[in-house]
Design a protein around this motif. Sequence first.
Motif, PDB file in Angstrom:
ATOM      1  N   PRO A 192       0.821  -1.215   0.000  1.00  0.00           N
ATOM      2  CA  PRO A 192       0.000   0.000   0.000  1.00  0.00           C
ATOM      3  C   PRO A 192       0.853   1.262   0.000  1.00  0.00           C
ATOM      4  O   PRO A 192       1.920   1.303   0.623  1.00  0.00           O
ATOM      5  CB  PRO A 192      -0.809  -0.122   1.304  1.00  0.00           C
ATOM      6  N   GLY A 193       0.379   2.264  -0.763  1.00  0.00           N
ATOM      7  CA  GLY A 193       1.074   3.551  -0.785  1.00  0.00           C
ATOM      8  C   GLY A 193       2.088   3.692  -1.916  1.00  0.00           C
ATOM      9  O   GLY A 193       2.622   4.782  -2.133  1.00  0.00           O
ATOM     10  N   MET A 194       2.351   2.598  -2.637  1.00  0.00           N
ATOM     11  CA  MET A 194       3.357   2.687  -3.717  1.00  0.00           C
ATOM     12  C   MET A 194       2.823   3.460  -4.925  1.00  0.00           C
ATOM     13  O   MET A 194       1.620   3.438  -5.198  1.00  0.00           O
ATOM     14  CB  MET A 194       3.759   1.287  -4.192  1.00  0.00           C
ATOM     15  N   THR A 195       3.749   4.098  -5.639  1.00  0.00           N
ATOM     16  CA  THR A 195       3.421   4.749  -6.914  1.00  0.00           C
ATOM     17  C   THR A 195       4.164   3.998  -8.010  1.00  0.00           C
ATOM     18  O   THR A 195       5.351   3.681  -7.836  1.00  0.00           O
ATOM     19  CB  THR A 195       3.883   6.218  -6.907  1.00  0.00           C
ATOM     20  N   GLY A 196       3.468   3.695  -9.095  1.00  0.00           N
ATOM     21  CA  GLY A 196       4.157   2.931 -10.142  1.00  0.00           C
ATOM     22  C   GLY A 196       3.538   3.102 -11.516  1.00  0.00           C
ATOM     23  O   GLY A 196       2.560   3.837 -11.705  1.00  0.00           O
ATOM     24  N   LEU A 228      -3.575  -2.206  -8.776  1.00  0.00           N
ATOM     25  CA  LEU A 228      -4.276  -1.143  -8.034  1.00  0.00           C
ATOM     26  C   LEU A 228      -4.802  -1.650  -6.690  1.00  0.00           C
ATOM     27  O   LEU A 228      -4.705  -0.959  -5.674  1.00  0.00           O
ATOM     28  CB  LEU A 228      -5.421  -0.593  -8.888  1.00  0.00           C
ATOM     29  N   GLU A 229      -5.356  -2.866  -6.712  1.00  0.00           N
ATOM     30  CA  GLU A 229      -5.881  -3.421  -5.448  1.00  0.00           C
ATOM     31  C   GLU A 229      -4.789  -3.503  -4.387  1.00  0.00           C
ATOM     32  O   GLU A 229      -5.029  -3.252  -3.217  1.00  0.00           O
ATOM     33  CB  GLU A 229      -6.410  -4.850  -5.685  1.00  0.00           C
ATOM     34  N   GLN A 230      -3.574  -3.845  -4.850  1.00  0.00           N
ATOM     35  CA  GLN A 230      -2.511  -4.103  -3.875  1.00  0.00           C
ATOM     36  C   GLN A 230      -1.782  -2.847  -3.409  1.00  0.00           C
ATOM     37  O   GLN A 230      -1.055  -2.912  -2.433  1.00  0.00           O
ATOM     38  CB  GLN A 230      -1.507  -5.092  -4.475  1.00  0.00           C
ATOM     39  N   ILE A 231      -1.931  -1.724  -4.117  1.00  0.00           N
ATOM     40  CA  ILE A 231      -1.208  -0.515  -3.680  1.00  0.00           C
ATOM     41  C   ILE A 231      -2.115   0.458  -2.913  1.00  0.00           C
ATOM     42  O   ILE A 231      -1.707   1.554  -2.565  1.00  0.00           O
ATOM     43  CB  ILE A 231      -0.491   0.199  -4.853  1.00  0.00           C
ATOM     44  N   GLN A 232      -3.368   0.010  -2.684  1.00  0.00           N
ATOM     45  CA  GLN A 232      -4.275   0.836  -1.852  1.00  0.00           C
ATOM     46  C   GLN A 232      -4.181   0.400  -0.396  1.00  0.00           C
ATOM     47  O   GLN A 232      -3.945  -0.784  -0.144  1.00  0.00           O
ATOM     48  CB  GLN A 232      -5.720   0.713  -2.343  1.00  0.00           C
ATOM     49  N   PRO A 233      -4.408   1.328   0.548  1.00  0.00           N
ATOM     50  CA  PRO A 233      -4.697   2.738   0.324  1.00  0.00           C
ATOM     51  C   PRO A 233      -3.429   3.547   0.062  1.00  0.00           C
ATOM     52  O   PRO A 233      -2.326   3.115   0.411  1.00  0.00           O
ATOM     53  CB  PRO A 233      -5.344   3.164   1.644  1.00  0.00           C
ATOM     54  N   GLY A 234      -3.661   4.691  -0.585  1.00  0.00           N
ATOM     55  CA  GLY A 234      -2.586   5.678  -0.722  1.00  0.00           C
ATOM     56  C   GLY A 234      -1.730   5.531  -1.966  1.00  0.00           C
ATOM     57  O   GLY A 234      -0.884   6.380  -2.218  1.00  0.00           O
ATOM     58  N   GLY A 235      -1.927   4.472  -2.755  1.00  0.00           N
ATOM     59  CA  GLY A 235      -1.067   4.262  -3.917  1.00  0.00           C
ATOM     60  C   GLY A 235      -1.601   4.924  -5.172  1.00  0.00           C
ATOM     61  O   GLY A 235      -2.759   5.347  -5.227  1.00  0.00           O
ATOM     62  N   ILE A 292     -11.743   0.786 -15.451  1.00  0.00           N
ATOM     63  CA  ILE A 292     -11.015   0.946 -14.183  1.00  0.00           C
ATOM     64  C   ILE A 292     -11.753   1.916 -13.257  1.00  0.00           C
ATOM     65  O   ILE A 292     -11.866   1.685 -12.057  1.00  0.00           O
ATOM     66  CB  ILE A 292      -9.551   1.363 -14.456  1.00  0.00           C
ATOM     67  N   ARG A 293     -12.315   2.971 -13.840  1.00  0.00           N
ATOM     68  CA  ARG A 293     -13.120   3.903 -13.031  1.00  0.00           C
ATOM     69  C   ARG A 293     -14.341   3.164 -12.472  1.00  0.00           C
ATOM     70  O   ARG A 293     -14.691   3.325 -11.302  1.00  0.00           O
ATOM     71  CB  ARG A 293     -13.611   5.083 -13.880  1.00  0.00           C
ATOM     72  N   ALA A 294     -14.982   2.336 -13.327  1.00  0.00           N
ATOM     73  CA  ALA A 294     -16.183   1.609 -12.880  1.00  0.00           C
ATOM     74  C   ALA A 294     -15.843   0.631 -11.761  1.00  0.00           C
ATOM     75  O   ALA A 294     -16.699   0.299 -10.936  1.00  0.00           O
ATOM     76  CB  ALA A 294     -16.808   0.862 -14.061  1.00  0.00           C
ATOM     77  N   ALA A 295     -14.588   0.196 -11.708  1.00  0.00           N
ATOM     78  CA  ALA A 295     -14.164  -0.717 -10.633  1.00  0.00           C
ATOM     79  C   ALA A 295     -13.860   0.054  -9.350  1.00  0.00           C
ATOM     80  O   ALA A 295     -13.481  -0.554  -8.343  1.00  0.00           O
ATOM     81  CB  ALA A 295     -12.948  -1.525 -11.081  1.00  0.00           C
ATOM     82  N   GLY A 296     -13.980   1.394  -9.391  1.00  0.00           N
ATOM     83  CA  GLY A 296     -13.873   2.164  -8.150  1.00  0.00           C
ATOM     84  C   GLY A 296     -12.565   2.913  -7.967  1.00  0.00           C
ATOM     85  O   GLY A 296     -12.304   3.406  -6.874  1.00  0.00           O
ATOM     86  N   PHE A 297     -11.747   3.014  -9.032  1.00  0.00           N
ATOM     87  CA  PHE A 297     -10.469   3.732  -8.877  1.00  0.00           C
ATOM     88  C   PHE A 297     -10.586   5.107  -9.533  1.00  0.00           C
ATOM     89  O   PHE A 297     -10.738   5.214 -10.747  1.00  0.00           O
ATOM     90  CB  PHE A 297      -9.320   2.914  -9.485  1.00  0.00           C
ATOM     91  N   ASP A 298     -10.531   6.159  -8.706  1.00  0.00           N
ATOM     92  CA  ASP A 298     -10.705   7.516  -9.228  1.00  0.00           C
ATOM     93  C   ASP A 298      -9.355   8.133  -9.624  1.00  0.00           C
ATOM     94  O   ASP A 298      -8.318   7.459  -9.595  1.00  0.00           O
ATOM     95  CB  ASP A 298     -11.453   8.395  -8.209  1.00  0.00           C
ATOM     96  N   GLU A 299      -9.377   9.438  -9.954  1.00  0.00           N
ATOM     97  CA  GLU A 299      -8.171  10.126 -10.451  1.00  0.00           C
ATOM     98  C   GLU A 299      -7.036  10.144  -9.425  1.00  0.00           C
ATOM     99  O   GLU A 299      -5.879  10.297  -9.790  1.00  0.00           O
ATOM    100  CB  GLU A 299      -8.497  11.565 -10.855  1.00  0.00           C
ATOM    101  N   THR A 300      -7.371  10.027  -8.146  1.00  0.00           N
ATOM    102  CA  THR A 300      -6.290  10.065  -7.144  1.00  0.00           C
ATOM    103  C   THR A 300      -5.510   8.740  -7.114  1.00  0.00           C
ATOM    104  O   THR A 300      -4.372   8.701  -6.656  1.00  0.00           O
ATOM    105  CB  THR A 300      -6.828  10.341  -5.717  1.00  0.00           C
TER     106      THR A 300
END
Length: 262
Positions: A72-76, A91-98, A117-125
């Motif tokens: 969680p928290g990684m940027t990639g 995406l699932e594995q780098i949340q929260p904060g990634g 990907i948006r429909a799966a719940g991942f927004d611009e952040t």
Amino acid sequence: MSELPTGETPRPPRRKRYSGKNPRNFEDKYKEHAPEKYPETVAKVLASGKTPAGSHVPIMVEESLKALKLSPGMTGIDATLGHGGHALRILEQIQPGGKLLGLDVDPIEQPRTEARIRAAGFDETTFEAVRSNYAGLTKVLAARQLEGVDFIYADLGCSSMQFDDPTRGFSFKHQGPLDMRMNPQRGLSASEWIERTKPEKFTIALEEHADEPRAGRLSEALAGRVFKSTVEFANAIRSSMPGLDPDTIDLTVRRVFQAVRI
Ligand SMILES: C[S@@+](CC[C@H](N)C(=O)[O-])C[C@H]1O[C@@H](n2cnc3c(N)ncnc32)[C@H](O)[C@@H]1O
């Protein structure tokens, strides 16, 4: 547009009718254009070990995730977003904060993947789709004031959606324009490349990109000619090898298409 009485919602447009039991033309194949609306069909095709048309089954997902050692928290970076199968698991594995940047050159498929990907719940952040060649990654990072990232993932090649869509011209299995560009808005189509390429250069492409054993003979027959469609090109490859058995001819068509795609 006519006004609807208050409270009534507009009906979705009716699907175009086709003659016969199953649609023949790609544009009429409604399931291929929206596989997410037909989960039962998709599950049936997946269970048979095949890839549902219009989608892409990500390969070696568990192995890739293990190698990336995500937390969680990684940027990639996913340098080859495609259908987003790997991206969603990352995406699932780098949340929260990634945050994941998903790069792809394909202007046709990338917006569809972004919507999924948006429909799966991942927004611009958490996720940004970036239209870029991965060769331009340093510019992508600089534009976002990122000095570095925790991981870069790439799954090289074409996606199944690109192969399945006859209008993209990637496959000898479908009649379509001989295009083969991942970004049809840039560069030469396959047809233009073949027309402009001398036999010597064509031979090198066949040898280096497909280990083609009959590269010289095929290049003499094909280089510099004008082929407008995938089927016309495939037939020209077949007729330039008289006397060979059907399996060898089929493999040769596959190799030549692979070399020209690359
Ligand atoms: C094998 S698919 C990736 C599939 C993806 N991992 C998934 O799970 O759906 C490869 C993708 O890379 C893209 N691609 C190929 N060359 C590229 C490049 N130089 N820069 C960016 N994207 C590229 C293609 O358009 C295609 O969508």
